[in-house]
Design an enzyme around this catalytic site. Structure first.
Site, PDB file in Angstrom:
ATOM      1  N   HIS A  31       0.847  -1.187   0.113  1.00  0.00           N
ATOM      2  CA  HIS A  31       0.041   0.068  -0.005  1.00  0.00           C
ATOM      3  C   HIS A  31       1.045   1.232   0.015  1.00  0.00           C
ATOM      4  O   HIS A  31       1.796   1.449   0.662  1.00  0.00           O
ATOM      5  CB  HIS A  31      -1.050   0.012   1.208  1.00  0.00           C
ATOM      6  CG  HIS A  31      -1.733   0.990   1.446  1.00  0.00           C
ATOM      7  ND1 HIS A  31      -3.103   1.184   0.753  1.00  0.00           N
ATOM      8  CD2 HIS A  31      -1.916   2.315   2.025  1.00  0.00           C
ATOM      9  CE1 HIS A  31      -3.754   2.068   1.198  1.00  0.00           C
ATOM     10  NE2 HIS A  31      -3.123   2.893   1.662  1.00  0.00           N
ATOM     11  N   ASP A  33       0.826   5.356   0.038  1.00  0.00           N
ATOM     12  CA  ASP A  33       0.055   6.549   0.599  1.00  0.00           C
ATOM     13  C   ASP A  33       0.780   7.892  -0.036  1.00  0.00           C
ATOM     14  O   ASP A  33       1.688   8.249   0.237  1.00  0.00           O
ATOM     15  CB  ASP A  33      -0.114   6.694   2.162  1.00  0.00           C
ATOM     16  CG  ASP A  33      -0.776   5.565   2.856  1.00  0.00           C
ATOM     17  OD1 ASP A  33      -1.808   5.508   2.457  1.00  0.00           O
ATOM     18  OD2 ASP A  33      -0.253   4.923   3.401  1.00  0.00           O
ATOM     19  N   MET A  35       0.543  11.783  -0.439  1.00  0.00           N
ATOM     20  CA  MET A  35      -0.157  12.905   0.079  1.00  0.00           C
ATOM     21  C   MET A  35       0.359  14.009  -0.218  1.00  0.00           C
ATOM     22  O   MET A  35       1.751  14.249  -0.486  1.00  0.00           O
ATOM     23  CB  MET A  35       0.093  12.862   1.888  1.00  0.00           C
ATOM     24  CG  MET A  35      -0.439  11.596   2.300  1.00  0.00           C
ATOM     25  SD  MET A  35       0.239  11.579   4.144  1.00  0.00           S
ATOM     26  CE  MET A  35      -0.474   9.973   4.641  1.00  0.00           C
ATOM     27  N   MET A 136     -11.986   4.601   5.567  1.00  0.00           N
ATOM     28  CA  MET A 136     -10.836   5.018   6.577  1.00  0.00           C
ATOM     29  C   MET A 136     -11.237   4.952   7.735  1.00  0.00           C
ATOM     30  O   MET A 136     -12.176   5.441   8.363  1.00  0.00           O
ATOM     31  CB  MET A 136     -10.261   6.479   5.999  1.00  0.00           C
ATOM     32  CG  MET A 136      -9.944   6.607   4.533  1.00  0.00           C
ATOM     33  SD  MET A 136      -8.216   5.822   4.818  1.00  0.00           S
ATOM     34  CE  MET A 136      -7.206   6.506   5.960  1.00  0.00           C
ATOM     35  N   GLY A 141      -3.728  11.506   6.721  1.00  0.00           N
ATOM     36  CA  GLY A 141      -2.679  12.080   6.970  1.00  0.00           C
ATOM     37  C   GLY A 141      -1.285  11.698   7.442  1.00  0.00           C
ATOM     38  O   GLY A 141      -0.247  12.213   7.113  1.00  0.00           O
ATOM     39  N   GLY A 144       0.158   5.712  12.376  1.00  0.00           N
ATOM     40  CA  GLY A 144       0.365   5.519  13.899  1.00  0.00           C
ATOM     41  C   GLY A 144      -0.732   6.098  14.620  1.00  0.00           C
ATOM     42  O   GLY A 144      -0.384   6.380  16.011  1.00  0.00           O
ATOM     43  N   GLY A 196       0.152  -0.025   8.927  1.00  0.00           N
ATOM     44  CA  GLY A 196       1.716   0.642   8.735  1.00  0.00           C
ATOM     45  C   GLY A 196       2.417   0.007   9.770  1.00  0.00           C
ATOM     46  O   GLY A 196       3.024  -1.000   9.878  1.00  0.00           O
TER      47      GLY A 196
HETATM   48  C1  DX5 Z   1      -3.321   7.206   6.837  1.00  0.00           C
HETATM   49  C2  DX5 Z   1      -2.606   6.271   5.446  1.00  0.00           C
HETATM   50  C3  DX5 Z   1      -2.627   4.961   5.999  1.00  0.00           C
HETATM   51  C4  DX5 Z   1      -1.226   4.737   7.004  1.00  0.00           C
HETATM   52  C5  DX5 Z   1      -1.751   3.877   8.042  1.00  0.00           C
HETATM   53  O1  DX5 Z   1      -3.228   8.588   6.385  1.00  0.00           O
HETATM   54  O2  DX5 Z   1      -3.725   6.362   4.356  1.00  0.00           O
HETATM   55  O3  DX5 Z   1      -2.403   4.047   5.108  1.00  0.00           O
HETATM   56  O4  DX5 Z   1      -0.201   4.691   6.352  1.00  0.00           O
HETATM   57  O5  DX5 Z   1      -0.811   3.662   8.861  1.00  0.00           O
HETATM   58  P1  DX5 Z   1      -1.133   2.932  10.265  1.00  0.00           P
HETATM   59  O6  DX5 Z   1      -1.596   1.465  10.073  1.00  0.00           O
HETATM   60  O7  DX5 Z   1       0.319   3.282  11.205  1.00  0.00           O
HETATM   61  O8  DX5 Z   1      -2.163   3.870  11.050  1.00  0.00           O
HETATM   62 ZN    ZN Z   2      -3.471   4.422   2.800  1.00  0.00          ZN
END
Ligand code: DX5
Ligand code: ZN
Length: 229
Positions: A31, A33, A35, A136, A141, A144, A196
């Site tokens: 995956h 991300d 941003m 979500m 953003g 963790g 993550g």
């Molecule tokens: C959040 C992202 C996630 C993020 C998840 O904005 O879209 O994909 O990497 O991270 P964890 O699993 O650490 O919450």
């Molecule tokens: Zn994501």
């Protein structure tokens, strides 16, 4: 069950190595991300990084676009090696309509993501045109963050729509996913798990991925209502 570790929690100085580690751990997808510092208050990386990662792994690259203007990025990401693209419903129905059309033209599966504060009814008109619905489970953003339990009924809702309409989209969850929250989401109908920090913190990543897959498979209930409720 699909387990998709997120590179956002990896060491940014060692993306190539981390991508190989995730593949060796027998994850299903990787995956990514994206941003843009506008749609979300953080900046991650762009197509060039995806191109580098693409060379390191054969894993399907699940690209999550947290961007205000994804229309200018769709083709660059697919050319860089993205295997699937997910856009956000918060961009508005009109824009989402045209983005779905554009992604179709690029011949990759389409994902539609919804943030915790957005009403689930917003995604309803698009369900028959998407391959994946990303619920979500944190506000996007940052990695963790703690899992937001109030998102669970949304997962149940999209699972129940999927069954009633005999649709096939995957239900993906992203944000705060651990063994425990993966199990909760699976019980509500999720089948695709982005994680993550929950996964990458494990030194023995392969057994962590397998454990999450097993836990999700055991808890999974496709329509989100019959098992354990
Ligand atoms: C959040 C992202 C996630 C993020 C998840 O904005 O879209 O994909 O990497 O991270 P964890 O699993 O650490 O919450
Ligand atoms: Zn994501």
């Amino acid at each position: 069950m699909i387990i998709a570790p997120s590179l956002l929690a990896a060491n940014f100085g060692k993306f190539a190595k981390e991508a190989r580690r995730i593949e060796k751990a027998k994850a299903d997808w990787l995956h990514l991300d994206i941003m843009d510092g506008h749609f979300v208050p953080n900046i991650s990386f762009g197509p060039e990084v995806v191109r580098v990662v693409r060379k390191e792994t054969k894993l399907p690259l699940d690209v999550h676009l947290m961007c205000s203007r994804p229309e200018i990025l769709l083709e660059p990401f697919v050319k860089a090696g993205a295997d699937r693209l997910t856009i956000h419903i918060e961009l508005g129905a009109e824009k989402v309509n045209s983005l779905i059309w554009k992604i179709r033209q690029l011949n990759v599966p389409i994902g539609l993501a919804i943030n915790p504060p957005t009403a689930i009814a917003e995604v309803e008109p698009f369900l028959d045109r998407i391959d994946l619905l990303l619920v979500m489970t944190v506000n996007p953003g940052f990695g963790g963050q703690p899992f937001i339990h109030e998102t669970l009924p949304k997962i149940q809702q999209v699972a129940s729509w999927r069954k009633k309409r005999n649709l096939k989209y995957r239900i993906e969850v992203d944000g705060g996913i651990t063994y425990e929250t993966a199990s909760e989401c699976a019980r509500c109908g999720a089948d695709t798990f982005v994680s993550g920090t929950g996964l990458l913190k494990h030194l023995r990543l392969k057994s962590a991925v397998e454990k999450m897959r097993q836990i999700a498979a055991t808890a999974h209930c496709a329509d989100g209502i019959t098992k354990g409720t």
